[in-house]
Design an enzyme around this catalytic site. Structure first.
Site: not given
Length: 507
Positions: A150, A185
Site C-alpha cells: 500500500d 500502489e
C-alpha cells in the site's frame, strides 16, 4: 487476473471458512489471483485493515490462523493464487511500538495517515528487519503468492538502498522455488518501481494505474471534480492509457499544481494493473455506490469489455462480476474520541467533492463506526443468481484472455490505437502472423456510422478480412443483440458497446 476482496464483507459471515465456499465461483469465473485487503490485527471490531497495529497477527474475527492457512490452501487446490495487501507506510491507531523503542517511528517526514516507520534514522536496521520479516512471514508461513504493498510513496527512506527494494528481494527469496508476485500502489507513478535492481530499481512486478479508472469514470459519469479534474474522459485519453498505462508521465497536473509521474512510454503493459472499481474509488463518494448503480447496463457491459480486452493486467473488486448493488463504505469500528476523529477526518476529505460539501449531504454520510455501515457493505450473493448475464460476460472475456494467445501474451504482439469519434476509439493488436490481428472497437457515444473512415488501423492484414468474434451486446449478456458488422460496407458501431473483431483469411 486479480480479484480484490475484503474478508469481512465478502460474505455475510465475514470469515475465512465462509470465503472458502466461494472459491469455486472465482475459479469458474476465471480469476487467477485473489488480492486480500489487509488482515493484520487493527483496533476496533471491524475495519478496512489499513490501520494495522499487530502486523504478525491475523485479525481474529475472520477466524483462526489455521483457518486462514486452510483458505489459502483451498485456493491453491483449485488453481487460484492469493496475495495479501500489506501496509508498511504508517502505524495505525492504538500502536504499542513506542513502548518497546523510540526508534520504531520517525517524525522526520510528513505522513497524512499517521506516524511513519523509521527506515533511515538511528536504529533503523532493526526496524527494517522487522518489516522485512513480516513480509517474509506471510510468504513462508502462510504460503501466500505475493504482496500488494500500500502507498509505497509514503515508505520514506533516504538510505542508499530503499527498503522496498530490500523487501522485494527478500520476498522473492522466501518464495523459492515458487515465484512471488509483488504489485504496488504508487501515486507518483515512478518507473523505478518496476526497474531492475541492477540499475537502481526496486524490481516489483507491477503498479496500479489510477489514470485509467479516473479517465473512464469521467467519460461515463461526467463529473471531473477533486482529483478527477485532471481528466476529460476523451477517447484520446483512453487510447493513451491503453497504450502507455499511465497518462501522467511528467507533465503538469492541475489538481496537484505541479508536474506528475515519470517516463513510462516504453514500459510493457504487464507492469500495469487497470481497474474500474476498488475499495478506495467506490468508498470515495458520498454514498459508496458501485458502477452498477451509476451506469446503464449497456455502458457497464461496454467498459467491462474494454477493461478485460485491454493489454494491462485487469483487477475486479468483489461483486463487480455480478453487478453488486451493495454500497462499499469506509468503515472503522472504533468508539470514543478516536471514532469521532475518524468520522470528522472522513467528512473533511470527502468535502473536496463539491456535492458532499452540501450540508444536507454531510448529514447523510455514513458513520464509519456504525455497525450498520459495515453490515450494508457486505455482498448480497443472491445478486449473483439474478445477474447471470453479467456473470456470463465476465466468464467469456476471461476465457478469451486465457485461451487466445494474443490476449494471454503467449505470442509476440504490438499495440496501437486511434480515436474514431467523440466517444469512440479502436485498439489494434498486431502480430507477425495475419491471423493474430485483433481489433477492439469501443463506443460510449451515440451510434457511429462507419461509412468512410480514414484510419489505417481499421484495415485488415493483406488477404484477410475482419470477422466479429465478440460483442458486449450479445443476448447471453442481456444485451440488445449483435448488429451486423461488415467493415467493407456501410455499418454502424452501436452506442455503449465494445466489439472484438478477429482477422480471418478471405474466402
Amino acid at each position: 487476473m486479480i480479484y480484490e476482496l475484503h474478508v469481512g464483507t465478502f460474505t455475510n459471515e465475514g470469515t475465512w471458512l465462509a470465503a472458502a465456499t466461494k472459491l469455486e465461483h472465482l475459479k469458474s469465473l476465471g480469476i487467477t489471483v485473489i488480492q486480500l485487503m489487509p488482515v493484520g490485527t487493527f483496533s476496533g471490531a471491524f475495519g478496512w485493515g489499513y490501520d494495522t497495529t499487530l502486523p504478525f497477527a491475523p485479525f481474529a474475527p475472520y477466524g483462526t490462523i489455521n483457518e486462514m492457512r486452510a483458505f489459502i490452501d483451498a485456493a491453491h487446490s483449485v488453481g487460484v493464487g492469493v496475495i495479501l495487501d500489506v501496509v508498511y507506510n504508517h502505524v495505525g491507531l492504538g500502536d504499542h511500538y513506542r513502548a518497546y523503542s523510540d526508534h520504531y517511528l520517525t517524525s522526520r517526514y510528513e505522513n497524512e495517515w499517521g506516524a511513519s516507520f523509521n527506515f533511515d534514522g538511528e536504529g533503523a536496521r532493526a526496524v527494517r528487519d522487522f518489516i522485512i520479516d513480516n513480509a517474509v512471514y506471510w510468504i513462508r508461513d502462510f504460503h501466500l503468492d505475493g504482496l500488494r504493498i500500500d502507498a509505497v510513496q509514503a515508505m520514506f527512506d533516504s538510505s542508499e538502498r530503499h527498503i522496498l527494494a530490500e523487501l522485494t528481494e527478500a520476498v522473492r527469496e522466501a518464495a523459492k522455488p515458487r515465484s512471488a508476485y509483488v504489485v504496488v500502489e504508487n501515486q507518483p507513478q515512478e518507473r523505478r518501481m518496476i526497474e531492475s535492481p541492477d540499475i537502481g530499481g526496486f524490481g516489483v512486478d507491477a503498479m496500479y494505474s489510477d489514470d485509467f479508472q479516473h479517465t473512464l469514470r469521467v467519460a461515463t459519469i461526467g463529473h471531473d471534480d477533486f482529483y478527477y479534474r485532471d481528466y476529460r474522459g476523451t477517447p484520446q485519453e483512453l487510447v493513451s492509457a491503453l497504450k502507455y498505462g499511465f497518462l501522467y508521465q511528467g507533465q503538469r497536473s492541475d489538481a496537484r499544481d505541479k508536474t506528475y509521474g515519470t517516463y513510462n512510454l516504453e514500459t510493457p503493459p504487464r507492469h500495469f494493473v487497470h481497474f474500474l472499481e476498488n475499495h478506495d474509488q467506490v468508498a470515495n463518494s458520498p454514498r459508496g455506490l458501485r458502477l452498477s448503480s451509476l451506469l446503464s447496463p449497456a455502458c457497464l457491459r461496454a467498459i467491462t469489455g474494454i477493461l478485460l480486452l485491454a493489454p494491462q493486467t485487469p483487477c475486479l473488486f468483489q461483486g463487480q462480476e455480478f453487478g453488486s448493488t451493495r454500497p462499499f463504505y469506509y468503515f472503522f469500528g472504533i468508539e470514543g474520541e478516536h471514532g469521532k476523529a475518524v468520522a470528522a477526518g472522513r467528512r473533511t476529505s470527502l468535502k473536496n467533492f463539491p456535492g458532499v460539501a452540501d450540508p444536507a449531504m454531510l448529514e447523510r454520510l455514513a458513520d464509519p463506526a456504525d455497525p450498520a455501515t459495515f453490515a450494508q457493505s457486505k455482498l448480497d450473493w443472491a445478486e449473483a443468481e439474478r445477474h447471470q448475464g453479467l456473470l456470463a460476460l465476465h466468464r467469456d472475456l476471461l476465457t478469451l484472455r486465457r485461451t487466445d494467445p494474443v490476449f494471454s501474451q503467449e505470442t509476440e504482439r504490438w499495440i496501437d490505437g486511434a480515436v474514431l469519434g467523440d466517444g469512440a476509439l479502436l485498439l489494434r493488436y498486431m502480430t507477425p502472423e495475419p491471423a493474430g490481428h485483433r481489433l477492439i472497437l469501443f463506443n460510449l457515444g451515440r451510434d457511429l456510422p462507419m461509412a468512410v473512415t480514414a484510419e489505417p488501423l481499421l484495415a485488415p492484414p493483406d488477404g484477410n478480412v475482419w470477422s466479429l468474434a465478440w460483442s458486449s451486446e450479445h443476448p447471453d449478456y442481456d444485451g440488445a443483440g449483435r448488429r451486423p458488422v461488415d467493415p467493407e460496407h456501410f455499418w454502424i458501431l452501436p452506442s455503449d458497446c465494445t466489439l472484438m473483431l478477429r482477422s480471418e483469411a478471405r474466402k
